[in-house]
Design an enzyme around this catalytic site. Structure first.
Site, PDB file in Angstrom:
ATOM      1  N   TYR A  29      72.424  51.283  49.290  1.00 59.26           N
ATOM      2  CA  TYR A  29      72.534  49.842  49.090  1.00 59.26           C
ATOM      3  C   TYR A  29      71.411  49.452  48.132  1.00 59.26           C
ATOM      4  O   TYR A  29      70.760  50.325  47.524  1.00 59.26           O
ATOM      5  CB  TYR A  29      72.372  49.108  50.429  1.00 59.26           C
ATOM      6  CG  TYR A  29      73.295  49.596  51.524  1.00 59.26           C
ATOM      7  CD1 TYR A  29      72.804  50.177  52.677  1.00 59.26           C
ATOM      8  CD2 TYR A  29      74.671  49.445  51.405  1.00 59.26           C
ATOM      9  CE1 TYR A  29      73.643  50.627  53.682  1.00 59.26           C
ATOM     10  CE2 TYR A  29      75.537  49.894  52.398  1.00 59.26           C
ATOM     11  CZ  TYR A  29      75.008  50.495  53.536  1.00 59.26           C
ATOM     12  OH  TYR A  29      75.843  50.966  54.522  1.00 59.26           O
ATOM     13  N   GLN A  33      87.395  60.891  48.765  1.00 58.05           N
ATOM     14  CA  GLN A  33      86.451  61.440  49.757  1.00 58.05           C
ATOM     15  C   GLN A  33      86.162  62.926  49.517  1.00 58.05           C
ATOM     16  O   GLN A  33      85.025  63.368  49.652  1.00 58.05           O
ATOM     17  CB  GLN A  33      86.983  61.214  51.160  1.00 58.05           C
ATOM     18  CG  GLN A  33      86.929  59.768  51.598  1.00 58.05           C
ATOM     19  CD  GLN A  33      87.291  59.560  53.050  1.00 58.05           C
ATOM     20  OE1 GLN A  33      88.228  60.185  53.547  1.00 58.05           O
ATOM     21  NE2 GLN A  33      86.554  58.700  53.740  1.00 58.05           N
ATOM     22  N   ASP A  89      84.199  51.331  56.999  1.00 55.68           N
ATOM     23  CA  ASP A  89      85.270  51.124  57.988  1.00 55.68           C
ATOM     24  C   ASP A  89      86.498  51.918  57.584  1.00 55.68           C
ATOM     25  O   ASP A  89      87.055  52.695  58.355  1.00 55.68           O
ATOM     26  CB  ASP A  89      85.610  49.635  58.089  1.00 55.68           C
ATOM     27  CG  ASP A  89      84.381  48.792  58.343  1.00 55.68           C
ATOM     28  OD1 ASP A  89      83.842  48.214  57.369  1.00 55.68           O
ATOM     29  OD2 ASP A  89      83.921  48.769  59.485  1.00 55.68           O
ATOM     30  N   ARG A 135      74.208  56.627  53.052  1.00 53.89           N
ATOM     31  CA  ARG A 135      74.058  55.328  53.692  1.00 53.89           C
ATOM     32  C   ARG A 135      75.115  55.130  54.771  1.00 53.89           C
ATOM     33  O   ARG A 135      75.990  55.973  54.959  1.00 53.89           O
ATOM     34  CB  ARG A 135      74.180  54.223  52.636  1.00 53.89           C
ATOM     35  CG  ARG A 135      75.570  54.076  52.048  1.00 53.89           C
ATOM     36  CD  ARG A 135      75.640  53.070  50.925  1.00 53.89           C
ATOM     37  NE  ARG A 135      76.950  52.431  50.903  1.00 53.89           N
ATOM     38  CZ  ARG A 135      77.426  51.692  49.911  1.00 53.89           C
ATOM     39  NH1 ARG A 135      76.715  51.541  48.798  1.00 53.89           N
ATOM     40  NH2 ARG A 135      78.608  51.119  50.001  1.00 53.89           N
ATOM     41  N   GLY A 136      75.027  54.004  55.476  1.00 52.69           N
ATOM     42  CA  GLY A 136      76.076  53.611  56.396  1.00 52.69           C
ATOM     43  C   GLY A 136      76.365  54.612  57.483  1.00 52.69           C
ATOM     44  O   GLY A 136      75.479  55.006  58.238  1.00 52.69           O
ATOM     45  N   GLU A 137      77.579  55.056  57.568  1.00 57.46           N
ATOM     46  CA  GLU A 137      78.025  55.943  58.638  1.00 57.46           C
ATOM     47  C   GLU A 137      78.711  57.197  58.128  1.00 57.46           C
ATOM     48  O   GLU A 137      78.273  58.309  58.400  1.00 57.46           O
ATOM     49  CB  GLU A 137      78.949  55.191  59.609  1.00 57.46           C
ATOM     50  CG  GLU A 137      79.484  56.064  60.724  1.00 57.46           C
ATOM     51  CD  GLU A 137      80.088  55.247  61.873  1.00 57.46           C
ATOM     52  OE1 GLU A 137      80.971  55.774  62.561  1.00 57.46           O
ATOM     53  OE2 GLU A 137      79.679  54.087  62.069  1.00 57.46           O
ATOM     54  N   ASP A 138      79.775  57.065  57.378  1.00 54.36           N
ATOM     55  CA  ASP A 138      80.584  58.249  57.054  1.00 54.36           C
ATOM     56  C   ASP A 138      79.856  59.195  56.116  1.00 54.36           C
ATOM     57  O   ASP A 138      79.837  60.407  56.340  1.00 54.36           O
ATOM     58  CB  ASP A 138      81.926  57.821  56.458  1.00 54.36           C
ATOM     59  CG  ASP A 138      82.888  59.000  56.349  1.00 54.36           C
ATOM     60  OD1 ASP A 138      83.253  59.351  55.217  1.00 54.36           O
ATOM     61  OD2 ASP A 138      83.197  59.605  57.384  1.00 54.36           O
ATOM     62  N   SER A 139      79.213  58.660  55.062  1.00 53.13           N
ATOM     63  CA  SER A 139      78.466  59.551  54.153  1.00 53.13           C
ATOM     64  C   SER A 139      77.286  60.190  54.885  1.00 53.13           C
ATOM     65  O   SER A 139      76.919  61.324  54.608  1.00 53.13           O
ATOM     66  CB  SER A 139      77.977  58.770  52.922  1.00 53.13           C
ATOM     67  OG  SER A 139      77.123  57.705  53.305  1.00 53.13           O
TER      68      SER A 139
END
Ligand code: TRH
Length: 395
Positions: free
Chosen positions: A203, A265, A24, A281-285
């Site tokens: 994760y 970052q 986020d 993982r997730g979104e930004d990476s």
């Protein structure tokens, strides 16, 4: 309602609530920096977890969340329980449906020209996003309308975060011997071109232990670069050692494991650019891995009812065209195993040989995929145009 006259109305005011992990704030901080670089002095970011912000933006440690200090061109502020609004932005971004404080909505509605109010949604490759992008939702009581803005891969939605000159910076780092090779040497990483350098940001991964033993006995040398994160315990279990700390270097057969500190970052971008294969993982990476233009493996953020598996398959379907069928199958099989997709039936270690054999073709595909996505307007550009269109249209 007294509105602190502390600051004039910025162009952009972004609200970020940290649900868990770093995504986020990762997305919001990246968007805020990008917009601030395009419109200096025009961005205010509220974040409700200063400690997490500090991890991806270390300078935040030196400023008082209440002071509204400017960090990298962004006015950063702590979003506390006792929130009191300031003169609102001309555009207010509610990130990931974080729900703006009631007092913020009141002060927005009180403006002679109310702000443009946008809800920035999570990234998805699913087709339904196209139909929802730009949808309006009038506030039930106040003269305000919220618009839904969806990032994505389809030219009809909001695009991906990609700050100007990112790809030039990447190429400069990769091509300049004082860039990539020096970065690897500084961390004691084997720079032999035959060695496969793999970055791992994930994760919990129960299937990792088996994959690690597969890598330790494999014919090819592998350097595994692991920033400190939730997957480290599974790495340690796979190596049969206590959880290593940042700076640790562990060798097992053909495998060298380097544990790296969590960086800002830009530091993470360099890790992606220095590696030959990136687990993200997730979104930004996930998005940064695509701009790195190298093969990558995505561990999607697990959601209830396993809906994340549909999201994963939606992206795999979008990413597949242009790949030879056998390569595409090996790629999908490994990704689905890495995400424990039902019906896959094979574990990552079993899917690895075919996947690693496909790496040269996947490297080519990663480059062409990056070029194709980079030909589309970026998210900050689209968001700016989207908001100015709303501002010009009668409300
Ligand atoms: O941390 P994440 O798993 O975040 C998740 C996802 O965003 C998910 O979609 C969301 O629903 C959930 O949070 C709440 O993964 P993500 O999105 O890749 O964010 C990680 C951020 O951390 C990204 O901005 C890169 C940054 N990072 C660094 O700055 N330094 C580092 O050393 C590393 C490893 C990451």
């Amino acid at each position: 309602m007294t509105v602190a006259a502390a600051s004039s109305r910025p162009e952009w005011e972004i609200f970020c609530q940290v649900v868990d992990n770093f995504g986020d704030i990762g997305v919001c901080w990246r968007l805020a920096r990008d917009l601030a670089a395009r419109k200096p002095g025009g961005v205010r970011l509220w974040v409700d977890d200063w400690a997490v912000l500090q991890q991806i933006c270390p300078p935040a440690a030196d400023v008082d969340p209440r002071a509204g200090s400017v960090v990298e061109g962004v006015e950063v502020r702590g979003w506390e329980e006792s929130f009191s609004p300031l003169a609102p932005g001309r555009i207010v971004v509610e990130a990931f449906a974080c729900e703006l404080p009631a007092s913020q909505l009141e002060v927005m509605a009180a403006q002679s020209s109310p702000p443009v109010w946008v809800n920035l949604e999570y990234l998805s490759a699913e087709a339904w996003v196209v139909g929802c992008h730009g949808m309006a939702s009038p506030h039930p009581r106040l003269p305000l309308v919220k618009y839904f803005f969806f990032p994505g891969f389809d030219p009809r939605v909001g695009g991906l975060l990609r700050e100007p000159c990112l790809l030039q910076r990447r190429d400069a780092f990769v091509k300049d011997p004082a860039g990539r090779l020096a970065w690897l040497r500084e961390r004691g990483v084997d720079i032999d071109p035959q060695t496969l350098r793999v970055s791992l940001f994930a994760y919990e991964q129960p299937g990792l232990g088996e994959l690690i033993s597969c890598w330790t006995t494999g014919a090819r040398r592998i350097s595994l670069l692991v920033p400190v994160s939730r997957v480290l315990a599974d790495v340690a279990a796979g190596l049969g050692c206590p959880a290593p700390e940042a700076g640790a270097h562990i060798r097992r057969g053909s495998l060298d494991v380097h544990v790296l500190p969590f960086t800002d970052q830009d530091g993470y971008d360099r890790l992606l650019w220095a590696s030959d294969l990136n687990f993200v993982r997730g979104e930004d990476s996930f998005v940064r891995a695509q701009w790195a233009a190298r093969p990558f493996v995505w561990q999607i953020y697990p959601q209830a009812d396993a809906v994340h598996h549909e999201k994963l398959d939606a992206f795999l379907a979008l990413h597949r065209p242009g790949l030879p069928a056998a390569t595409a199958d090996a790629h999908a099989a490994f990704w689905r195993a890495w995400n424990a997709c039902p019906g896959e039936g094979i574990r990552p270690a079993r899917a690895w040989p075919a996947f690693s054999e496909a790496l040269p073709v996947l490297a080519e595909h990663a480059r062409s995929w990056c070029v194709a996505q980079a030909a589309l307007p970026d998210l900050a550009d689209n968001l700016t145009k989207f908001c100015s269109h709303i501002r010009q249209s009668p409300r």
